[in-house]
Enzyme design. Structure first.
Site, mmCIF file in Angstrom:
data_model
loop_
_atom_site.group_PDB
_atom_site.id
_atom_site.type_symbol
_atom_site.label_atom_id
_atom_site.label_comp_id
_atom_site.label_asym_id
_atom_site.label_seq_id
_atom_site.Cartn_x
_atom_site.Cartn_y
_atom_site.Cartn_z
ATOM 1 N N ARG A 97 0.839 -1.219 0.000
ATOM 2 C CA ARG A 97 0.000 0.000 0.000
ATOM 3 C C ARG A 97 0.862 1.254 0.000
ATOM 4 N N TRP A 169 14.566 8.321 5.096
ATOM 5 C CA TRP A 169 13.336 7.537 5.254
ATOM 6 C C TRP A 169 12.423 7.680 4.055
ATOM 7 N N ILE A 170 12.964 7.544 2.862
ATOM 8 C CA ILE A 170 12.143 7.809 1.684
ATOM 9 C C ILE A 170 11.694 6.486 1.035
ATOM 10 N N ALA A 250 -2.485 11.353 1.127
ATOM 11 C CA ALA A 250 -1.868 10.091 1.553
ATOM 12 C C ALA A 250 -2.438 9.615 2.891
ATOM 13 N N ARG A 276 -8.785 -23.870 17.187
ATOM 14 C CA ARG A 276 -7.806 -24.232 18.224
ATOM 15 C C ARG A 276 -8.520 -24.710 19.504
ATOM 16 N N GLN A 287 -14.723 -16.674 27.362
ATOM 17 C CA GLN A 287 -15.167 -15.280 27.361
ATOM 18 C C GLN A 287 -14.043 -14.301 27.023
ATOM 19 N N GLU A 371 3.864 9.758 7.851
ATOM 20 C CA GLU A 371 2.721 10.625 7.479
ATOM 21 C C GLU A 371 2.174 11.378 8.686
ATOM 22 N N GLY A 372 3.049 11.702 9.634
ATOM 23 C CA GLY A 372 2.629 12.370 10.866
ATOM 24 C C GLY A 372 2.431 11.340 11.950
ATOM 25 N N ASP A 375 1.103 11.142 17.847
ATOM 26 C CA ASP A 375 0.966 12.317 18.725
ATOM 27 C C ASP A 375 0.826 13.611 17.933
HETATM 28 P P1 TGC Z 1 1.804 25.430 9.979
HETATM 29 O O1 TGC Z 1 2.309 26.813 10.299
HETATM 30 O O2 TGC Z 1 0.707 24.861 10.780
HETATM 31 O O3 TGC Z 1 1.358 25.387 8.441
HETATM 32 C C1 TGC Z 1 2.191 25.899 7.405
HETATM 33 C C2 TGC Z 1 1.284 26.146 6.207
HETATM 34 O O4 TGC Z 1 0.720 24.910 5.780
HETATM 35 C C3 TGC Z 1 -0.721 24.954 5.885
HETATM 36 N N1 TGC Z 1 -1.141 23.628 6.341
HETATM 37 C C4 TGC Z 1 -1.704 22.741 5.520
HETATM 38 N N2 TGC Z 1 -2.051 22.835 4.226
HETATM 39 C C5 TGC Z 1 -2.599 21.752 3.656
HETATM 40 N N3 TGC Z 1 -2.815 20.607 4.344
HETATM 41 C C6 TGC Z 1 -2.470 20.479 5.641
HETATM 42 N N4 TGC Z 1 -2.653 19.314 6.287
HETATM 43 C C7 TGC Z 1 -1.885 21.577 6.288
HETATM 44 N N5 TGC Z 1 -1.411 21.806 7.551
HETATM 45 C C8 TGC Z 1 -0.964 23.066 7.559
HETATM 46 C C9 TGC Z 1 -1.012 26.053 6.879
HETATM 47 O O5 TGC Z 1 -2.295 26.588 6.690
HETATM 48 C C10 TGC Z 1 0.080 27.036 6.531
HETATM 49 O O6 TGC Z 1 -0.296 27.686 5.332
HETATM 50 P P2 TGC Z 1 0.119 29.197 5.028
HETATM 51 O O7 TGC Z 1 -0.572 29.571 3.759
HETATM 52 O O8 TGC Z 1 -0.350 30.010 6.217
HETATM 53 O O9 TGC Z 1 1.608 29.211 4.905
HETATM 54 O O10 TGC Z 1 3.055 24.486 9.952
HETATM 55 P P3 TGC Z 1 3.999 23.955 11.123
HETATM 56 O O11 TGC Z 1 5.396 24.141 10.674
HETATM 57 O O12 TGC Z 1 3.587 24.549 12.454
HETATM 58 O O13 TGC Z 1 3.714 22.376 11.119
HETATM 59 C C11 TGC Z 1 2.494 21.831 11.410
HETATM 60 C C12 TGC Z 1 2.581 20.295 11.518
HETATM 61 C C13 TGC Z 1 3.438 19.868 12.696
HETATM 62 C C14 TGC Z 1 1.161 19.800 11.715
HETATM 63 C C15 TGC Z 1 3.153 19.723 10.212
HETATM 64 O O14 TGC Z 1 4.454 20.095 9.999
HETATM 65 C C16 TGC Z 1 3.065 18.214 10.143
HETATM 66 O O15 TGC Z 1 2.054 17.681 9.704
HETATM 67 N N6 TGC Z 1 4.160 17.465 10.522
HETATM 68 C C17 TGC Z 1 4.230 16.036 10.310
HETATM 69 C C18 TGC Z 1 5.205 15.756 9.189
HETATM 70 C C19 TGC Z 1 4.774 14.609 8.331
HETATM 71 O O16 TGC Z 1 3.634 14.176 8.331
HETATM 72 N N7 TGC Z 1 5.682 14.132 7.505
HETATM 73 C C20 TGC Z 1 5.370 13.098 6.576
HETATM 74 C C21 TGC Z 1 6.501 12.895 5.598
HETATM 75 S S1 TGC Z 1 6.019 11.972 4.178
HETATM 76 C C22 TGC Z 1 5.804 10.421 4.722
HETATM 77 O O17 TGC Z 1 5.849 10.099 5.855
HETATM 78 C C23 TGC Z 1 5.523 9.443 3.661
HETATM 79 S S2 TGC Z 1 5.305 7.840 4.189
HETATM 80 C C24 TGC Z 1 4.875 7.218 2.711
HETATM 81 C C25 TGC Z 1 4.444 5.825 2.682
HETATM 82 O O18 TGC Z 1 5.340 4.939 2.570
HETATM 83 O O19 TGC Z 1 3.196 5.560 2.647
HETATM 84 P P1 FAD Z 2 10.541 12.817 15.252
HETATM 85 O O1 FAD Z 2 9.906 13.958 14.580
HETATM 86 O O2 FAD Z 2 11.939 12.988 15.742
HETATM 87 O O3 FAD Z 2 9.629 12.383 16.470
HETATM 88 C C1 FAD Z 2 10.077 11.537 17.528
HETATM 89 C C2 FAD Z 2 8.997 11.521 18.619
HETATM 90 O O4 FAD Z 2 8.820 12.857 19.132
HETATM 91 C C3 FAD Z 2 7.628 11.076 18.081
HETATM 92 O O5 FAD Z 2 6.998 10.277 19.040
HETATM 93 C C4 FAD Z 2 6.868 12.391 17.924
HETATM 94 O O6 FAD Z 2 5.467 12.225 18.039
HETATM 95 C C5 FAD Z 2 7.440 13.210 19.071
HETATM 96 N N1 FAD Z 2 7.300 14.656 18.814
HETATM 97 C C6 FAD Z 2 7.907 15.386 17.850
HETATM 98 N N2 FAD Z 2 7.497 16.666 17.921
HETATM 99 C C7 FAD Z 2 6.623 16.743 18.958
HETATM 100 C C8 FAD Z 2 5.842 17.796 19.522
HETATM 101 N N3 FAD Z 2 5.850 19.046 19.021
HETATM 102 N N4 FAD Z 2 5.062 17.492 20.571
HETATM 103 C C9 FAD Z 2 5.002 16.241 21.079
HETATM 104 N N5 FAD Z 2 5.708 15.202 20.587
HETATM 105 C C10 FAD Z 2 6.496 15.452 19.526
HETATM 106 N N6 FAD Z 2 9.228 10.691 4.854
HETATM 107 C C11 FAD Z 2 9.189 11.229 3.591
HETATM 108 O O7 FAD Z 2 9.392 12.417 3.407
HETATM 109 N N7 FAD Z 2 8.935 10.420 2.512
HETATM 110 C C12 FAD Z 2 8.709 9.090 2.626
HETATM 111 O O8 FAD Z 2 8.465 8.406 1.619
HETATM 112 C C13 FAD Z 2 8.754 8.508 3.933
HETATM 113 N N8 FAD Z 2 8.622 7.158 4.095
HETATM 114 C C14 FAD Z 2 8.851 6.588 5.325
HETATM 115 C C15 FAD Z 2 8.912 5.193 5.451
HETATM 116 C C16 FAD Z 2 9.183 4.618 6.687
HETATM 117 C C17 FAD Z 2 9.302 3.122 6.796
HETATM 118 C C18 FAD Z 2 9.343 5.439 7.833
HETATM 119 C C19 FAD Z 2 9.606 4.841 9.186
HETATM 120 C C20 FAD Z 2 9.277 6.812 7.708
HETATM 121 C C21 FAD Z 2 9.055 7.410 6.467
HETATM 122 N N9 FAD Z 2 9.085 8.804 6.308
HETATM 123 C C22 FAD Z 2 9.020 9.362 5.040
HETATM 124 C C23 FAD Z 2 9.432 9.664 7.434
HETATM 125 C C24 FAD Z 2 8.284 9.887 8.412
HETATM 126 O O9 FAD Z 2 7.336 10.768 7.898
HETATM 127 C C25 FAD Z 2 8.887 10.410 9.719
HETATM 128 O O10 FAD Z 2 9.546 9.297 10.339
HETATM 129 C C26 FAD Z 2 7.858 10.997 10.652
HETATM 130 O O11 FAD Z 2 7.310 12.182 10.112
HETATM 131 C C27 FAD Z 2 8.419 11.285 12.058
HETATM 132 O O12 FAD Z 2 9.645 11.936 11.987
HETATM 133 P P2 FAD Z 2 10.898 11.372 12.837
HETATM 134 O O13 FAD Z 2 11.029 9.915 12.546
HETATM 135 O O14 FAD Z 2 12.037 12.260 12.540
HETATM 136 O O15 FAD Z 2 10.462 11.506 14.342
#
Ligand code: TGC
Ligand code: FAD
Length: 392
Positions: A97, A169-170, A250, A276, A287, A371-372, A375
């Site tokens: 997925r 982690w890409i 996503a 089993r 239960q 993907e976040g 927490d």
């Molecule tokens: P913040 O100041 O809140 O927002 C900055 C700007 O972004 C806008 N915004 C959004 N827009 C669209 N969708 C959303 N969900 C949005 N959330 C915020 C916001 O309105 C603002 O816009 P503007 O016009 O005012 O500039 O940003 P922040 O720096 O305080 O961060 C907020 C936070 C912590 C929620 C955000 O950074 C976050 O979601 N962090 C988590 C990072 C994350 O999810 N990384 C994922 C990496 S990719 C991945 O993991 C792929 S896994 C793939 C797989 O294998 O399936």
């Molecule tokens: P951190 O951000 O260092 O967090 C560590 C801990 O601290 C977590 O428990 C978190 O909840 C906590 N924490 C952080 N900030 C706060 C706060 N403000 N308040 C309270 N608690 C907090 N990324 C991509 O860009 N592209 C990809 O394709 C992709 N694929 C991935 C595939 C795998 C298998 C994995 C494991 C990760 C992938 N990621 C990808 C990265 C993924 O999105 C990050 O691992 C994730 O966003 C968390 O970042 P981190 O691992 O650096 O943890």
């Protein structure tokens, strides 16, 4: 080779809410997973291999950019169809997925939503057919939950951009043909760039030693003075809302996908509990086992209802990022808890590859973080309901 006895569970008759097209898409994806994925997924995980032959099959069932319009080579389906496909794929394996999520929501979506007409025509049809595979670079070694702190950057050198930095982690990076990379320009603004494999100074080292998502290939993206043609900048978005907008799509897919993993664990546990025998009875007659199973199907049903409504809202373009966060957080946690309880019901057998449980459980430990994190999504809900930002 594992036998796939999976039977889907639909306690609240959700099928009645689906169109004939939805059911056809679901049945096609389910049959493909049963035929092509479950027979080999256990070995793929044991040997940490992503079976490349899945790519063509994924394209054929419409799993690459399901909602991308047909004029760009996509299947042109609705959001519920996208969710259903993710559910069926994750029933097979979260890594499978992941591959489809990344290609659809993190590569095709930004090109479709933020790209130029030329970029859409050049890349989308080949991404839909699986002739090109992509990855998404947002996370960095020192910036995961806080992507705004990224240090990857590019400078305008007149006829090209010069890109430097590293992503970690890409998913799919070791074999991807292109990467959608988020980097800061000289003004400190986050922009998206399409970086093609083969550009000088661009490398994608593989990450080894994972105990989770072992059938998915994960790596880094390293940019050492990479010259990126100017036409590869995504012109129609600036700022963090660019990558976060992709994450909405996503995360929506994940909220649906993990229901598939949960259903697979529940289905296996239910069957095992009837077969089993201990103390002269099936363990399902005790239960404590029934409590586990009853809670599992209750939580699966709640998650199905949550995502179906979210799908309706998304079809109407009314789903908010906070609603999507709630569903991602709730459903991943639900699936992980179910995997752990299902592991208990299987006793010692639950740790073997004969059953899918431990594989799903280990996969979900990544899904609850990427993907976040769990927490971070809680804080998004907290901020949405209180108006106070508790991130920093
Ligand atoms: P913040 O100041 O809140 O927002 C900055 C700007 O972004 C806008 N915004 C959004 N827009 C669209 N969708 C959303 N969900 C949005 N959330 C915020 C916001 O309105 C603002 O816009 P503007 O016009 O005012 O500039 O940003 P922040 O720096 O305080 O961060 C907020 C936070 C912590 C929620 C955000 O950074 C976050 O979601 N962090 C988590 C990072 C994350 O999810 N990384 C994922 C990496 S990719 C991945 O993991 C792929 S896994 C793939 C797989 O294998 O399936
Ligand atoms: P951190 O951000 O260092 O967090 C560590 C801990 O601290 C977590 O428990 C978190 O909840 C906590 N924490 C952080 N900030 C706060 C706060 N403000 N308040 C309270 N608690 C907090 N990324 C991509 O860009 N592209 C990809 O394709 C992709 N694929 C991935 C595939 C795998 C298998 C994995 C494991 C990760 C992938 N990621 C990808 C990265 C993924 O999105 C990050 O691992 C994730 O966003 C968390 O970042 P981190 O691992 O650096 O943890």
């Amino acid at each position: 080779m594992a036998t796939d006895n999976f039977q889907a569970h639909d306690y609240y008759l959700m099928d009645e809410l689906l169109s004939d097209e939805h059911k056809l898409i679901r049945d096609t994806a389910r049959a493909w997973v049963k035929k092509e994925v479950t027979p080999i997924v256990e070995e793929a995980c044991q040997t940490t291999t992503f079976p490349k032959q899945w790519i063509k099959g994924l394209a054929e069932i419409g799993a690459f950019g399901p909602y991308i319009p047909t004029e760009y080579g996509g299947p042109g389906l609705d959001q519920i169809s996208y969710g259903i496909i993710m559910q069926e794929l994750e029933r097979g394996d979260s890594g499978l997925r992941s591959t489809a999520s990344v290609q659809s929501s993190l590569v095709m979506y930004p090109i479709y939503a933020y790209g130029s007409e030329e970029q859409k025509k050049k890349y989308l049809p080949k991404l839909a057919s699986g002739d090109l595979m992509g990855c998404f670079g947002l996370t960095e070694p020192d910036h995961g939950s806080n992507p705004n702190g990224m240090i990857t950057n590019f400078k305008d050198k007149g006829d090209h951009y010069l890109l430097n930095g590293a992503k970690m982690w890409i998913s799919n990076s070791p074999f991807a043909d292109i990467a959608v990379v988020w980097a800061k320009d000289e003004a400190g603004e986050v922009r998206g760039l399409i970086v093609e494999r083969g550009y000088e100074g661009f490398t994608t080292p593989e990450t080894h030693g994972k105990w989770s998502l072992r059938a998915s290939s994960t790596g880094e993206l390293v940019f050492d003075n990479v010259k990126v043609p100017k036409e590869n900048l995504l012109p129609n978005v600036k700022g963090l809302k660019g990558p976060l907008g992709c994450l909405n799509s996503a995360r929506f897919g994940i909220a649906w996908g993990v229901i598939g993993a949960a259903m697979d664990c529940y289905d296996s546990a239910l069957r095992y509990s009837k077969e089993r025998i201990q103390f002269g009875k099936p363990i399902g007659a005790f239960q404590l086992t029934q409590k586990k199973l009853a809670e599992m199907i209750t939580e699966i049903t709640k998650a199905q209802l949550l995502t179906f409504r979210l799908g309706q809202l998304k079809n109407e373009n009314r789903a908010t990022p906070a609603q999507i966060s709630m569903a991602k957080r709730n459903n991943v946690n639900m699936a992980l808890q179910i995997a752990r309880e299902a592991r208990q019901i299987h006793g010692g057998m639950g740790i073997t590859g004969e059953y899918p449980i431990m594989r799903h459980m280990m996969n979900l430990e990544s899904v609850i973080t990427y993907e976040g994190t769990h927490d971070i999504h809680l804080l998004i809900t907290g901020m949405d309901v209180t108006g106070f930002n508790a991130f920093n």
